[in-house]
Design an enzyme around this catalytic site. Structure first.
Site, mmCIF file in Angstrom:
data_model
loop_
_atom_site.group_PDB
_atom_site.id
_atom_site.type_symbol
_atom_site.label_atom_id
_atom_site.label_comp_id
_atom_site.label_asym_id
_atom_site.label_seq_id
_atom_site.Cartn_x
_atom_site.Cartn_y
_atom_site.Cartn_z
ATOM 1 C CB CYS A 155 -0.983 -0.018 1.157
ATOM 2 S SG CYS A 155 -0.361 -0.814 2.636
ATOM 3 C CG HIS A 248 -0.344 3.896 4.083
ATOM 4 N ND1 HIS A 248 -0.988 3.811 5.309
ATOM 5 C CD2 HIS A 248 -0.109 2.609 3.699
ATOM 6 C CE1 HIS A 248 -1.134 2.536 5.639
ATOM 7 N NE2 HIS A 248 -0.613 1.790 4.677
#
Ligand code: NAP
Length: 358
Positions: A155, A248
């Site tokens: 990710c 993120h």
């Protein structure tokens, strides 16, 4: 883009690891999907045989009522009939289970690390490297199966790759320092204990840094003569867990092959729309990469839902006194970085006519 199916049926799909954080995100991403219909939910032996609502601790929004009473099956190709299989399996089991499904003729869209770096396995973000999907032909020849495994990246690597792709295409990147601030949902459920993460930052995520370092070069590489030639980029990653729910945030310092001003770098990023094959796919956002000029953006909570979680937001593009250019990028880890990315990969397979008739 119109559905590639010649009739009105949607492809039945299965979700392996349907009870976990990414498995649940698949369910949300596939709700009302024009091409795919959830036919089967699979998880571990702990969950198999139970109704989905009992087997899973549902984390966000409302569980689709039609799935609540669905009986969870085992992650075994003899128990799952769907030709297309989304895998949100824990990496401890994903390796063998995904291979068993490919051997049984199923197309597996994997989120796990296990097969990503195998030379004949596509590691795909459609906007970045749609041509890499052609590795599937070599995989089928090499392994003697008519199914296949297509992976999406770690990710954090996904967020970095989306911001780096336009700069690599325009100027060439030779070196990258990657510093991440990663949300707790990236650790799955139940994930990081609350007393470890509340009011805290943990400067270690098991096995994360090597994934970011090796996957970026493969994703930003080029496909030719039946193989992927990795980009010649040296990557150093520092990965950190922070007390954010989703998203993120990635700070990047990049060494480029030529002298480029921040304005030129911004221009390359603002005019990048990604590979044309990705445009118009049902899950593709209008803009895969949005560049903000606001001094204090992107921010995790404010920008994580851009493009319904499928857009990466970048900003703070400026000169780097050590390398050449530095910037910040943010993306949703369970959507763009996992389930949404996988669904987009499946749409690319469908648009290319690689899926069996629905
Ligand atoms: N979270 C993210 O942001 C993210 C992003 C990119 C990639 N990924 C990757 O996606 C995968 C899933 O992550 P997650 O965060 O959703 O993890 P998670 O919440 O821990 O879910 C794991 C899933 O795997 C199933 N499972 C565990 N052991 C199994 C076994 N022996 N046989 C069959 N199924 C088994 C679990 O089923 P039970 O409920 O029955 O135990 C559960 O459905 C991992 O490989 C992860 O690295 C995650």
């Amino acid at each position: 883009m119109s559905p590639p199916a010649t009739n009105a049926r949607r492809w039945p799909v299965a979700i392996l690891g349907a009870t976990g954080a990414v498995g649940q995100t698949f369910i949300r991403q596939l709700a009302g999907h024009p091409w795919f219909e959830i036919a089967e939910l699979a998880a571990s032996d702990r969950s198999a045989g139970r109704q989905y609502a009992d087997a899973c601790r549902w984390l966000e929004g409302a569980m689709p009522p039609e799935l609540a009473s669905r009986v969870v099956v085992r992650c075994d190709p003899s128990d799952v009939q769907s030709p297309l299989v989304f895998s949100a399996l824990d990496s401890g089991v994903a390796g063998e289970v995904e291979q068993a499904f490919a051997r049984a003729g199923r197309l597996v869209l994997s989120n796990a690390k296990n097969h990503r770096m195998e030379p004949d396995v596509p590691l795909v973000i459609p906007e970045v490297n749609a041509p890499h999907l052609a590795l599937l032909d070599a995989q089928r020849r090499n392994r003697g199966w008519n199914g296949g495994i297509v992976t999406n990246a770690n990710c954090a690597a996904t967020v970095a790759a989306m911001a780096m792709a336009p700069l690599h295409e325009a100027f060439g990147i030779s070196r990258a320092m990657v510093f991440t601030m990663q949300a707790v949902s990236g650790a799955g459920y139940p994930g990081v204990p609350s007393l470890d993460i509340l009011g805290n930052v943990i400067p270690f995520i098991s096995e994360e840094e090597p994934k970011v370092e090796r996957e970026l070069a493969k994703m930003l590489g080029t496909f030719g003569d039946g193989v992927v030639h990795p980009a010649g980029i040296t990557v150093s990653a520092h990965t950190n867990r922070v007390p954010a729910e989703h998203g993120h945030l990635v700070c990047l310092s990049l060494g480029l092959d030529r002298n480029v001003s921040p304005d030129e770098a911004m221009e390359a990023m603002c005019t990048w729309h990604g590979h044309e094959e990705a445009r118009g796919l049902p899950s593709a956002p209008e803009q895969p990469l949005v560049v903000t000029r606001e001094a204090d953006r992107p921010q995790t909570r404010r920008d994580v839902w851009a493009g319904r979680g499928m857009t990466v937001t970048a900003g703070r593009v400026r000169r780097d006194p050590v390398l050449d250019i530095k910037l910040v990028a943010l993306g949703h880890n369970t959507i763009r970085g996992a389930a949404g990315g996988s669904v987009l990969n499946a749409e690319l397979l469908a648009a290319r006519g690689i899926l069996p008739p629905a």
